[in-house]
Design a protein around this motif. Structure first.
Motif, PDB file in Angstrom:
ATOM      1  N   ILE A 137       0.860  -1.044  -0.195  1.00 37.83           N
ATOM      2  CA  ILE A 137      -0.013  -0.012   0.043  1.00 37.83           C
ATOM      3  C   ILE A 137       1.145   1.374   0.024  1.00 37.83           C
ATOM      4  O   ILE A 137       0.564   2.269  -0.643  1.00 37.83           O
ATOM      5  CB  ILE A 137      -1.114   0.040   1.198  1.00 37.83           C
ATOM      6  N   ILE A 147      -8.935   1.189  -1.902  1.00 33.03           N
ATOM      7  CA  ILE A 147      -8.915   0.036  -1.293  1.00 33.03           C
ATOM      8  C   ILE A 147     -10.077  -0.543  -0.775  1.00 33.03           C
ATOM      9  O   ILE A 147     -10.711   0.004   0.261  1.00 33.03           O
ATOM     10  CB  ILE A 147      -7.648   0.184  -0.090  1.00 33.03           C
ATOM     11  N   ALA A 163      -4.639   1.986   4.465  1.00 29.99           N
ATOM     12  CA  ALA A 163      -5.010   3.060   3.351  1.00 29.99           C
ATOM     13  C   ALA A 163      -5.246   4.400   3.931  1.00 29.99           C
ATOM     14  O   ALA A 163      -5.133   5.341   3.337  1.00 29.99           O
ATOM     15  CB  ALA A 163      -6.345   2.199   2.607  1.00 29.99           C
TER      16      ALA A 163
END
Length: 366
Positions: A137, A147, A163
């Protein structure tokens, strides 16, 4: 959608035996939900798959009472609604024959022109899975992807957290109504999730997190994204169901390989072995296979001052500086690196702000 349109639609979805596929057939045949209830039984009987039992159930007027109660909940709690033909309905989910007719959402969800991936896996995430997820990520963050996950223990909630740490939009697809949170311990993440995305469900406020709901939920996770990533999974698990559904929907599936002795790598290794998933060793694999354009308008990458390049990266940078725009295959050939290595190297250099991608898989030095 007005209340006048919504009540018969909600009522239709409450008719026993009317699933998403049948509801879409009825709506297509009759034009709208209100017309379904007004159409003669003899005419409805011509619809493929409808039987005498269902025709009888369509005469049940109690479904309108349930619809009115649900509409009152929706309005009083400011729940957003996405109809499968509306612009705000997830575009990729429209392609799924069994996609929900209605989706209920909360938060600030915006999927328009967004790269969208789902990240799923075991509820018993290991340190290996956490580190891989964190790096993935972190490396994808400049591309501003959405996400999506299931807000469950383990991989799900960790992906949501990461995220949010990178200010990425993240969506929790839940297996119950939006009037509750499951698991309850995750209630502390709700407010921030709704600021950075939000929640989606097809389930009414009367729906509890029953076991069968999670399987239904998984098709939304798989269907609304362009790729599903399995971080870790035992030999059997819900994330493997999501991966199989994604394959059925003709979506890309990625799995993180692990040691053959690791319990929570068994599912991923098997997906790869049976060719149901691409091997995922890092963000570069995802970007390459999905053919993502690394350049992004929302988060332009600026060249950093005093960037430190590895010796191999410096060789590529010097080549691009001298030769201008070049294809990745040519860069690999001229700089004498294998393709699998150059793809990851170019992504790292782009993240450092020293090169940029161009249409046609071209790259140039900044």
């Amino acid at each position: 959608m007005t209340d006048q349109d919504l009540i018969p639609l909600l009522a239709l979805l409450q008719v026993e035996g009317v699933g998403d596929i049948m509801a879409k057939k009825l709506l297509s045949h009759c034009g709208n939900a209100e017309a379904v209830f007004m159409t003669k039984t003899s005419q409805l009987a011509a619809i493929d798959g409808i039987g005498s039992v269902l025709l009888h159930k369509l005469k049940d007027k109690s479904v309108f009472e349930k619809a009115e109660r649900e509409l009152q909940y929706i309005k009083s709690n400011q729940i957003n609604i996405s109809y499968f033909q509306d612009e705000n309905y997830p575009e990729r989910l429209k392609q799924c024959i069994d996609g929900p007719v209605l989706m209920f959402t909360s938060g600030k969800i915006d999927l328009k022109n967004k790269k969208t991936i789902s990240i799923v896996g075991t509820r018993q995430i290991t340190s290996y899975g956490m580190e891989f997820c964190r790096k993935l990520i972190e490396d994808l963050a400049p591309l501003d992807p959405v996400i999506v996950s299931g807000f469950a223990y383990g991989v799900d909630i960790y992906a949501h957290q990461l995220a949010m740490e990178h200010n990425l939009q993240t969506i929790g697809v839940v297996a119950h109504g939006l009037n509750q949170i499951y698991p309850k311990v995750h209630k502390k993440y709700v407010a921030k999730m709704e600021e950075n995305g939000g929640f989606m469900t097809e389930f009414w406020s009367s729906s509890n997190p029953e076991k069968e709901n999670f399987v239904r939920r998984n098709r939304i996770v798989a269907g609304m994204t362009e790729a599903t990533i399995v971080i870790e999974s035992a030999e059997r698990g819900g994330s493997l169901i999501t991966a199989n559904i994604a394959n059925d929907y003709n979506r890309d599936v990625f799995a993180v390989p692990g040691r053959t002795t690791d319990k929570y790598s068994a599912g991923c290794n098997n997906l790869i072995k049976t060719q149901k998933a691409n091997v995922l060793t890092g963000a570069a694999d995802l970007v390459y296979i999905l053919n993502w354009d690394i350049e992004t308008k929302t988060k332009p990458v600026q060249k950093q001052l005093f960037v430190t390049l590895e010796a191999e990266e410096q060789k590529v940078y010097d080549y691009l500086l001298k030769n201008g725009k070049e294809l990745m295959d040519i860069i690999a050939l001229r700089c004498e690196f294998p393709i699998y290595k150059i793809s990851g190297m170019l992504l790292n250099m782009e993240l450092k702000g020293v090169i940029r991608p161009l249409p046609g898989k071209l790259f140039e030095a900044i």
